[in-house]
Design a protein around this motif. Sequence first.
Motif, PDB file in Angstrom:
ATOM      1  N   VAL A 122      -8.973  36.584   6.717  1.00 51.13           N
ATOM      2  CA  VAL A 122      -8.920  37.575   5.652  1.00 51.13           C
ATOM      3  C   VAL A 122      -9.966  37.210   4.600  1.00 51.13           C
ATOM      4  O   VAL A 122     -10.286  36.041   4.397  1.00 51.13           O
ATOM      5  CB  VAL A 122      -7.512  37.623   5.022  1.00 51.13           C
ATOM      6  CG1 VAL A 122      -7.204  36.356   4.267  1.00 51.13           C
ATOM      7  CG2 VAL A 122      -7.351  38.848   4.130  1.00 51.13           C
ATOM      8  N   CYS A 123     -10.521  38.210   3.956  1.00 47.02           N
ATOM      9  CA  CYS A 123     -11.531  37.987   2.928  1.00 47.02           C
ATOM     10  C   CYS A 123     -10.975  37.059   1.857  1.00 47.02           C
ATOM     11  O   CYS A 123      -9.903  37.290   1.306  1.00 47.02           O
ATOM     12  CB  CYS A 123     -11.926  39.331   2.314  1.00 47.02           C
ATOM     13  SG  CYS A 123     -13.316  39.271   1.192  1.00 47.02           S
ATOM     14  N   GLU A 144     -18.614  38.677   4.195  1.00 45.84           N
ATOM     15  CA  GLU A 144     -17.538  39.146   3.334  1.00 45.84           C
ATOM     16  C   GLU A 144     -18.126  40.073   2.285  1.00 45.84           C
ATOM     17  O   GLU A 144     -19.191  39.805   1.742  1.00 45.84           O
ATOM     18  CB  GLU A 144     -16.840  37.970   2.655  1.00 45.84           C
ATOM     19  CG  GLU A 144     -16.133  37.047   3.637  1.00 45.84           C
ATOM     20  CD  GLU A 144     -15.674  35.768   2.980  1.00 45.84           C
ATOM     21  OE1 GLU A 144     -14.514  35.390   3.174  1.00 45.84           O
ATOM     22  OE2 GLU A 144     -16.482  35.135   2.277  1.00 45.84           O
ATOM     23  N   SER A 178     -13.703  44.430  -8.006  1.00 45.23           N
ATOM     24  CA  SER A 178     -12.549  44.054  -7.192  1.00 45.23           C
ATOM     25  C   SER A 178     -11.604  43.166  -7.989  1.00 45.23           C
ATOM     26  O   SER A 178     -12.007  42.430  -8.887  1.00 45.23           O
ATOM     27  CB  SER A 178     -13.001  43.315  -5.925  1.00 45.23           C
ATOM     28  OG  SER A 178     -13.653  42.113  -6.258  1.00 45.23           O
ATOM     29  N   ARG A 205      -8.395  43.849   1.119  1.00 48.17           N
ATOM     30  CA  ARG A 205      -9.365  42.895   1.626  1.00 48.17           C
ATOM     31  C   ARG A 205      -9.584  43.127   3.111  1.00 48.17           C
ATOM     32  O   ARG A 205      -8.679  43.476   3.853  1.00 48.17           O
ATOM     33  CB  ARG A 205      -8.905  41.456   1.378  1.00 48.17           C
ATOM     34  CG  ARG A 205      -8.768  41.127  -0.098  1.00 48.17           C
ATOM     35  CD  ARG A 205      -8.428  39.659  -0.318  1.00 48.17           C
ATOM     36  NE  ARG A 205      -8.240  39.355  -1.725  1.00 48.17           N
ATOM     37  CZ  ARG A 205      -9.230  39.087  -2.565  1.00 48.17           C
ATOM     38  NH1 ARG A 205     -10.473  39.084  -2.136  1.00 48.17           N
ATOM     39  NH2 ARG A 205      -8.984  38.827  -3.830  1.00 48.17           N
ATOM     40  N   ARG A 206     -10.821  42.908   3.546  1.00 47.06           N
ATOM     41  CA  ARG A 206     -11.162  43.107   4.941  1.00 47.06           C
ATOM     42  C   ARG A 206     -10.790  41.895   5.772  1.00 47.06           C
ATOM     43  O   ARG A 206     -10.683  40.786   5.274  1.00 47.06           O
ATOM     44  CB  ARG A 206     -12.658  43.395   5.078  1.00 47.06           C
ATOM     45  CG  ARG A 206     -13.104  44.642   4.334  1.00 47.06           C
ATOM     46  CD  ARG A 206     -14.552  44.951   4.610  1.00 47.06           C
ATOM     47  NE  ARG A 206     -14.996  46.120   3.867  1.00 47.06           N
ATOM     48  CZ  ARG A 206     -16.198  46.665   4.007  1.00 47.06           C
ATOM     49  NH1 ARG A 206     -17.072  46.148   4.840  1.00 47.06           N
ATOM     50  NH2 ARG A 206     -16.536  47.735   3.303  1.00 47.06           N
ATOM     51  N   LEU A 207     -10.613  42.139   7.058  1.00 44.65           N
ATOM     52  CA  LEU A 207     -10.297  41.067   7.993  1.00 44.65           C
ATOM     53  C   LEU A 207     -11.492  40.817   8.889  1.00 44.65           C
ATOM     54  O   LEU A 207     -12.018  41.743   9.514  1.00 44.65           O
ATOM     55  CB  LEU A 207      -9.076  41.445   8.831  1.00 44.65           C
ATOM     56  CG  LEU A 207      -8.582  40.390   9.821  1.00 44.65           C
ATOM     57  CD1 LEU A 207      -7.952  39.221   9.068  1.00 44.65           C
ATOM     58  CD2 LEU A 207      -7.571  40.998  10.783  1.00 44.65           C
ATOM     59  N   THR A 208     -11.947  39.576   8.940  1.00 42.78           N
ATOM     60  CA  THR A 208     -13.043  39.192   9.819  1.00 42.78           C
ATOM     61  C   THR A 208     -12.459  38.606  11.101  1.00 42.78           C
ATOM     62  O   THR A 208     -11.574  37.754  11.055  1.00 42.78           O
ATOM     63  CB  THR A 208     -13.937  38.136   9.149  1.00 42.78           C
ATOM     64  OG1 THR A 208     -14.500  38.690   7.963  1.00 42.78           O
ATOM     65  CG2 THR A 208     -15.066  37.705  10.082  1.00 42.78           C
TER      66      THR A 208
END
Length: 206
Positions: free
Chosen positions: A74-75, A95, A101, A107-110
Amino acid sequence: GVPFSFFEALLDRPIYCESTSTEEEAEGPLALCHAGLRVCRYDHEMEGSATDKTNGTRVLCAEHSDVGLLTLDVCATMPGLQALRLSDSRWVDIEVFEADSSPESPRRLTIMVGDTLSAITDKYYQACRHRVLAPRKGERIGLPYLFRGRSGIPVDTRLLLADARAAGRTIHLADLWKTAIDDLPTSDCPQALVNYMQWRRRYAPT
């Protein structure tokens, strides 16, 4: 494609799952804890293992790829995670942080391919080499989840490959027979080899 049941048979079981047989109980608690969530803290005052030649930022976590199938990341609270882009061998930020923010922002997931998945697919999906730079201020907290296979379980792709050939299909699997998941090759970058050996010493059956 490859049926999900093939990968499902390789997966580590969650720590909370209950044993359903005497055989499972005999494996002991270590058989359940290969996959897991890690908390990684980096402070802007920490000494780095190297310095980025482009912007002079300290590298706090050296280039490596992860042992396992996938890493879900997760970011984090601050930027710093970079991946090596294969097309031009350049480090890129993966990221995204918006100027406005807040901790409550989505949050984005990598998702990063690990060494095990790379080996099983004969490098069709290549292990993601990544590193972490020092945050410009404060601290960076990362929460990667390492999605790993179960130690000691054999990997056998012969039947799937034979069925695909008979049907005139192509599937991206290495030709493996009774290969323990622990014995699959890891990435050739130095830190990945160190991580792999640490994992073997800690979890692999003796």
